[in-house]
Design a protein around this motif. Sequence first.
Motif, PDB file in Angstrom:
ATOM      1  N   VAL A  50      34.065  48.267  40.772  1.00 45.84           N
ATOM      2  CA  VAL A  50      33.854  47.280  39.710  1.00 45.84           C
ATOM      3  C   VAL A  50      34.100  45.871  40.237  1.00 45.84           C
ATOM      4  O   VAL A  50      33.323  44.956  39.958  1.00 45.84           O
ATOM      5  CB  VAL A  50      34.741  47.598  38.482  1.00 45.84           C
ATOM      6  CG1 VAL A  50      34.784  46.432  37.511  1.00 45.84           C
ATOM      7  CG2 VAL A  50      34.231  48.866  37.793  1.00 45.84           C
ATOM      8  N   ASP A  51      35.149  45.683  41.007  1.00 48.74           N
ATOM      9  CA  ASP A  51      35.441  44.367  41.566  1.00 48.74           C
ATOM     10  C   ASP A  51      34.286  43.895  42.453  1.00 48.74           C
ATOM     11  O   ASP A  51      33.862  42.736  42.377  1.00 48.74           O
ATOM     12  CB  ASP A  51      36.748  44.403  42.360  1.00 48.74           C
ATOM     13  CG  ASP A  51      37.197  43.029  42.785  1.00 48.74           C
ATOM     14  OD1 ASP A  51      37.643  42.249  41.919  1.00 48.74           O
ATOM     15  OD2 ASP A  51      37.081  42.713  43.990  1.00 48.74           O
TER      16      ASP A  51
ATOM     17  N   ARG B  78      39.961  37.555  38.144  1.00 50.30           N
ATOM     18  CA  ARG B  78      40.139  38.966  37.794  1.00 50.30           C
ATOM     19  C   ARG B  78      41.613  39.303  37.993  1.00 50.30           C
ATOM     20  O   ARG B  78      42.063  39.580  39.098  1.00 50.30           O
ATOM     21  CB  ARG B  78      39.200  39.820  38.645  1.00 50.30           C
ATOM     22  CG  ARG B  78      37.731  39.503  38.337  1.00 50.30           C
ATOM     23  CD  ARG B  78      36.744  40.377  39.072  1.00 50.30           C
ATOM     24  NE  ARG B  78      36.695  40.195  40.506  1.00 50.30           N
ATOM     25  CZ  ARG B  78      35.897  39.314  41.122  1.00 50.30           C
ATOM     26  NH1 ARG B  78      35.133  38.508  40.425  1.00 50.30           N
ATOM     27  NH2 ARG B  78      35.889  39.236  42.426  1.00 50.30           N
TER      28      ARG B  78
ATOM     29  N   VAL C 184      36.988  51.818  33.708  1.00 47.92           N
ATOM     30  CA  VAL C 184      37.688  50.724  34.381  1.00 47.92           C
ATOM     31  C   VAL C 184      37.578  49.505  33.480  1.00 47.92           C
ATOM     32  O   VAL C 184      36.485  49.121  33.076  1.00 47.92           O
ATOM     33  CB  VAL C 184      37.077  50.400  35.760  1.00 47.92           C
ATOM     34  CG1 VAL C 184      37.789  49.221  36.408  1.00 47.92           C
ATOM     35  CG2 VAL C 184      37.123  51.621  36.673  1.00 47.92           C
ATOM     36  N   THR C 185      38.720  48.924  33.161  1.00 44.27           N
ATOM     37  CA  THR C 185      38.749  47.694  32.375  1.00 44.27           C
ATOM     38  C   THR C 185      39.251  46.579  33.273  1.00 44.27           C
ATOM     39  O   THR C 185      40.295  46.710  33.908  1.00 44.27           O
ATOM     40  CB  THR C 185      39.663  47.833  31.140  1.00 44.27           C
ATOM     41  OG1 THR C 185      39.184  48.932  30.351  1.00 44.27           O
ATOM     42  CG2 THR C 185      39.669  46.560  30.309  1.00 44.27           C
ATOM     43  N   SER C 186      38.481  45.505  33.333  1.00 43.10           N
ATOM     44  CA  SER C 186      38.851  44.311  34.098  1.00 43.10           C
ATOM     45  C   SER C 186      39.291  43.252  33.100  1.00 43.10           C
ATOM     46  O   SER C 186      38.538  42.902  32.185  1.00 43.10           O
ATOM     47  CB  SER C 186      37.653  43.808  34.913  1.00 43.10           C
ATOM     48  OG  SER C 186      37.958  42.580  35.530  1.00 43.10           O
TER      49      SER C 186
ATOM     50  N   ALA D  66      38.202  50.931  40.667  1.00 44.26           N
ATOM     51  CA  ALA D  66      38.477  49.499  40.451  1.00 44.26           C
ATOM     52  C   ALA D  66      37.828  48.651  41.536  1.00 44.26           C
ATOM     53  O   ALA D  66      37.314  47.553  41.260  1.00 44.26           O
ATOM     54  CB  ALA D  66      39.977  49.237  40.386  1.00 44.26           C
TER      55      ALA D  66
ATOM     56  N   ASP E 216      36.205  43.203  30.450  1.00 42.49           N
ATOM     57  CA  ASP E 216      34.982  43.948  30.766  1.00 42.49           C
ATOM     58  C   ASP E 216      35.370  45.417  30.873  1.00 42.49           C
ATOM     59  O   ASP E 216      36.297  45.760  31.622  1.00 42.49           O
ATOM     60  CB  ASP E 216      34.377  43.502  32.092  1.00 42.49           C
ATOM     61  CG  ASP E 216      33.763  42.117  32.051  1.00 42.49           C
ATOM     62  OD1 ASP E 216      33.640  41.542  30.951  1.00 42.49           O
ATOM     63  OD2 ASP E 216      33.407  41.607  33.126  1.00 42.49           O
TER      64      ASP E 216
ATOM     65  N   LYS F  97      35.096  34.561  37.507  1.00 40.85           N
ATOM     66  CA  LYS F  97      36.220  35.223  36.858  1.00 40.85           C
ATOM     67  C   LYS F  97      37.460  35.214  37.738  1.00 40.85           C
ATOM     68  O   LYS F  97      37.377  35.537  38.923  1.00 40.85           O
ATOM     69  CB  LYS F  97      35.866  36.676  36.519  1.00 40.85           C
ATOM     70  CG  LYS F  97      34.774  36.787  35.498  1.00 40.85           C
ATOM     71  CD  LYS F  97      34.397  38.223  35.219  1.00 40.85           C
ATOM     72  CE  LYS F  97      33.348  38.227  34.114  1.00 40.85           C
ATOM     73  NZ  LYS F  97      32.905  39.561  33.783  1.00 40.85           N
TER      74      LYS F  97
ATOM     75  N   ARG G 285      43.679  41.765  36.481  1.00 38.95           N
ATOM     76  CA  ARG G 285      44.161  43.147  36.617  1.00 38.95           C
ATOM     77  C   ARG G 285      43.084  44.128  36.208  1.00 38.95           C
ATOM     78  O   ARG G 285      42.139  43.782  35.510  1.00 38.95           O
ATOM     79  CB  ARG G 285      45.441  43.378  35.835  1.00 38.95           C
ATOM     80  CG  ARG G 285      45.294  43.229  34.329  1.00 38.95           C
ATOM     81  CD  ARG G 285      46.624  43.212  33.641  1.00 38.95           C
ATOM     82  NE  ARG G 285      47.162  44.552  33.544  1.00 38.95           N
ATOM     83  CZ  ARG G 285      47.966  44.960  32.576  1.00 38.95           C
ATOM     84  NH1 ARG G 285      48.344  44.135  31.645  1.00 38.95           N
ATOM     85  NH2 ARG G 285      48.412  46.189  32.545  1.00 38.95           N
ATOM     86  N   TYR G 286      43.270  45.370  36.668  1.00 43.23           N
ATOM     87  CA  TYR G 286      42.358  46.455  36.331  1.00 43.23           C
ATOM     88  C   TYR G 286      43.169  47.593  35.732  1.00 43.23           C
ATOM     89  O   TYR G 286      44.277  47.884  36.192  1.00 43.23           O
ATOM     90  CB  TYR G 286      41.643  46.975  37.591  1.00 43.23           C
ATOM     91  CG  TYR G 286      40.612  45.997  38.118  1.00 43.23           C
ATOM     92  CD1 TYR G 286      39.342  45.956  37.577  1.00 43.23           C
ATOM     93  CD2 TYR G 286      40.930  45.125  39.144  1.00 43.23           C
ATOM     94  CE1 TYR G 286      38.395  45.060  38.043  1.00 43.23           C
ATOM     95  CE2 TYR G 286      39.988  44.223  39.616  1.00 43.23           C
ATOM     96  CZ  TYR G 286      38.729  44.197  39.067  1.00 43.23           C
ATOM     97  OH  TYR G 286      37.797  43.304  39.527  1.00 43.23           O
TER      98      TYR G 286
END
Length: 131
Positions: A10-11, A64, A78-80, A7, A101, A62, A66-67
């Motif tokens: 990705v962040d 953001r 990983v879903t954002s 996560a 995402d 964004k 939660r992941y």
Amino acid sequence: MDPTRPAGLVDHYLQLCEDRQLEAAGRLLAPGARLVFPGGRRFGSLAEMAAASTGTYRWVRKHRDRYLVGADGDDTTVTSLGRLYGQWPDGSTFDGIRYADVFLLRDGLIVEQHVFNDLAMAVADRPTAIT
């Protein structure tokens, strides 16, 4: 967030993309990574993706929120989830446009990015001047 964790990686990637540090963000992509955006638009590079957004908005970022992270063998997904905010070409602002995402990670790199959002609906719902 720890960029060595899925996560966090990705962040970090999303932040680099927002800041238009595309070369640095590209180093987090595996060779031949698939970048798939709304409408099934596929891009071969982050520069190509950024160029395609010209005229849609001045800038976008964004919230953001939660992941979600899952693993399947050597792959990690990983879903954002969150909300887009930014500025339209006319200078007015927008906020609260949903996005999701989905990333597939392998060997510490992003091999796929699938982008889903309601930006097209927001564009269609904007009032336009009739001349």
